[in-house]
Design a protein around this motif. Sequence first.
Motif, short mmCIF file in Angstrom:
data_model
loop_
_atom_site.label_atom_id
_atom_site.label_comp_id
_atom_site.label_asym_id
_atom_site.label_seq_id
_atom_site.Cartn_x
_atom_site.Cartn_y
_atom_site.Cartn_z
N GLY A 35 31.26 -25.70 26.89
CA GLY A 35 31.13 -24.33 27.40
C GLY A 35 31.90 -23.36 26.52
O GLY A 35 31.39 -22.29 26.15
N HIS A 36 33.14 -23.74 26.17
CA HIS A 36 33.90 -22.93 25.20
C HIS A 36 33.11 -22.87 23.88
O HIS A 36 33.02 -21.82 23.25
CB HIS A 36 35.26 -23.58 24.90
CG HIS A 36 36.30 -23.41 25.97
ND1 HIS A 36 36.72 -22.17 26.40
CD2 HIS A 36 37.04 -24.31 26.66
CE1 HIS A 36 37.67 -22.33 27.32
NE2 HIS A 36 37.89 -23.62 27.50
N GLY A 37 32.56 -24.02 23.50
CA GLY A 37 31.88 -24.14 22.22
C GLY A 37 30.63 -23.26 22.11
O GLY A 37 30.36 -22.69 21.07
N LEU A 45 31.74 -31.28 28.84
CA LEU A 45 31.02 -30.11 29.35
C LEU A 45 31.89 -28.86 29.30
O LEU A 45 31.46 -27.78 28.93
CB LEU A 45 30.56 -30.34 30.78
CG LEU A 45 29.17 -30.92 30.99
CD1 LEU A 45 28.87 -31.02 32.47
CD2 LEU A 45 28.10 -30.08 30.29
N HIS A 46 33.16 -29.02 29.69
CA HIS A 46 34.12 -27.92 29.66
C HIS A 46 34.25 -27.37 28.24
O HIS A 46 34.05 -26.18 27.99
CB HIS A 46 35.48 -28.39 30.18
CG HIS A 46 36.54 -27.34 30.20
ND1 HIS A 46 36.88 -26.63 31.34
CD2 HIS A 46 37.33 -26.84 29.22
CE1 HIS A 46 37.83 -25.75 31.05
NE2 HIS A 46 38.13 -25.86 29.77
N GLU A 47 34.54 -28.26 27.31
CA GLU A 47 34.76 -27.81 25.93
C GLU A 47 33.45 -27.32 25.30
O GLU A 47 33.47 -26.41 24.47
CB GLU A 47 35.38 -28.93 25.08
CG GLU A 47 36.74 -29.46 25.60
CD GLU A 47 37.82 -28.39 25.78
OE1 GLU A 47 37.71 -27.31 25.17
OE2 GLU A 47 38.76 -28.63 26.56
N HIS A 106 37.02 -16.67 27.92
CA HIS A 106 36.69 -17.97 27.33
C HIS A 106 36.64 -19.05 28.41
O HIS A 106 35.70 -19.85 28.48
CB HIS A 106 37.70 -18.36 26.25
CG HIS A 106 37.05 -18.71 24.94
ND1 HIS A 106 36.13 -19.73 24.83
CD2 HIS A 106 37.16 -18.17 23.70
CE1 HIS A 106 35.71 -19.80 23.58
NE2 HIS A 106 36.31 -18.87 22.87
N GLU A 107 37.65 -19.05 29.27
CA GLU A 107 37.70 -20.06 30.33
C GLU A 107 36.56 -19.87 31.34
O GLU A 107 36.11 -20.83 31.94
CB GLU A 107 39.08 -20.02 31.02
CG GLU A 107 39.40 -21.21 31.91
CD GLU A 107 39.62 -22.53 31.16
OE1 GLU A 107 39.57 -22.55 29.91
OE2 GLU A 107 39.84 -23.55 31.84
N SER A 108 36.10 -18.65 31.50
CA SER A 108 34.97 -18.44 32.43
C SER A 108 33.75 -19.20 31.91
O SER A 108 32.95 -19.71 32.70
CB SER A 108 34.64 -16.94 32.57
OG SER A 108 33.92 -16.46 31.46
N GLN A 109 33.60 -19.29 30.60
CA GLN A 109 32.45 -19.98 30.03
C GLN A 109 32.58 -21.50 30.20
O GLN A 109 31.62 -22.19 30.55
CB GLN A 109 32.29 -19.62 28.55
CG GLN A 109 32.02 -18.14 28.35
CD GLN A 109 30.87 -17.67 29.23
OE1 GLN A 109 29.74 -18.11 29.07
NE2 GLN A 109 31.14 -16.80 30.20
N SER A 110 33.79 -22.02 29.97
CA SER A 110 33.97 -23.47 30.11
C SER A 110 33.82 -23.91 31.57
O SER A 110 33.19 -24.92 31.86
CB SER A 110 35.34 -23.89 29.57
OG SER A 110 36.36 -23.20 30.23
N ARG A 111 34.37 -23.12 32.48
CA ARG A 111 34.30 -23.50 33.90
C ARG A 111 32.89 -23.32 34.46
O ARG A 111 32.48 -24.05 35.35
CB ARG A 111 35.31 -22.68 34.72
CG ARG A 111 36.75 -22.93 34.32
CD ARG A 111 37.20 -24.35 34.61
NE ARG A 111 37.88 -24.48 35.88
CZ ARG A 111 38.40 -25.62 36.34
NH1 ARG A 111 38.31 -26.72 35.60
NH2 ARG A 111 39.01 -25.67 37.51
CO CO Z 1 39.43 -24.42 28.80
#
Ligand code: CO
Length: 502
Positions: A269-271, A265-267, A295-300
């Motif tokens: 989100g980046h994807g 799910l995390h990756e 970018h990290e805001s999207q994965s989290r």
């Molecule tokens: Co990340």
Amino acid sequence: MENSGEYKELLVIFKKIAYLKSTSRLLSWDQETFMPERGQEHRAGQMSCISGLVHSMLTERRVGESIEALWQEARNMDISSDCHVNLREWRRQYQQAARLPEELVRDLAYSRAVAHSAWVKARSRKDFSMFEPHLQRLVDLSRKKADLLGYKQEPYDALLDIYEPGEKTSNIEAIFRGLVPGLREILHHVQSIQPQQPLCFQAAFPVEAQKILARLMAARIGFDFTKGRVDTVVHPFSTRIGPGDVRITSRWNERDFTEGLFGVLHEAGHGLYSQNLPAGRFGTPLGDSVSLGIHESQSRLWENIVGRSIEFWEYFFPLAKSLFPGQLQGVSQQDFVRFINRVRPSFIRVEADEVTYNLHIYLRFQIEREIIMGELPVKDIPGRWNELFREIFGMEVPDDSMGCLQDVHWSGAAFGYFPTYTLGNIYSAMIFDAALKELPGLRQGFRKGNFEPLVRWLDTRIFSQGQRYRSRQLIKRITGRPPEHHSFLAYLHEKYERIFGR
Ligand code: CO
């Protein structure tokens, strides 16, 4: 300006550079996934050849002269106009490359490679002294790099700026000043309301079934498998090869399904961000992501705010039950959601829950800053780490593999990287707040597995914008406020009340 020959020439040069960088990302993805062990040396040669090419194309005198000449005109244009944005970011790339002599770049690349294998050994033997001389070399080179890149207030600013363009150490410090006491308060509170004897799974969760569930979840939130794939690695990451090709990775653990599921799910989100960057803008800043923090805001956002929510599991729990009928027999949806949201201080950052995670980052930020300022000698890092850990968590670090040797970042000289994790976390809460205000039925939709309104909303505000705005500006445009810690604390407080409160 769009029609000037000089501008068009820059577009061509930067597109070539982008293709080379994209090729290098593909090689590095292959290295982590499928490359045979003994391909290592040849691969290092391929990659250093490409980065040398990129560096020489970027630092060519004519490129610098064109950028400077056009910038004189573009700097007075509307700051969100295409030409202004492209020149602003090209100029930044040019200056970063031109300010660093090739000798330093090569020296850093070499020292990094050597330090990485020393770190792997030192960590497995729990012996900091094996890593110390290598780390010393990387610290010396990084301090030199910060001086060459330049800064106004302190050298750490120059390094932070590499990962989060425009961000300042003093802003990060101000965020932590509010965030840390708030997190400690929430930690105490949650520990008092969560079950004292949480759910515990005896049976294994077969990896094949985990993969099925993870793919279903990724596809449902909008990760497009015709434009991407998921593979298995030791240290998960995601990478955008280019438009239509985004690779994400995960690792799997039969004994702990949360690693693989929330990892995907995390990756993903980046994807999602990577897959939805404007394809037609490839090779220009307007086709690229803003910063590591954004970018990290999207994965989290997808991993935690959506993926660990009660509503998300209202949709996915029945599916999980059908894939793991024995393992989840007699487990209620509420117990399950409580299990994936349990909070407990631990030594390892990557295993940390949403409350303690940023306390781990705070510790690293303090140490990095002291190292780069020259206030903390490298040999004193383990002692300082353990002292801070005691102060923040009230726990004794058993050995350096559980302490200052746990993360890969310093072996790669990535000083200034860690704060982008905390920025990503606080941005994610601010962004989701704004989305909820504009789309009040969002959570209801999650219950039915409908995530499209959120993706479309993110697309308009973030994905489609490329690097039009720097992170601070982008957050302000979306939420009406500069980056702050209150939304994140409020999000946590409300979440744990809903999950564990009566
Ligand atoms: Co990340």
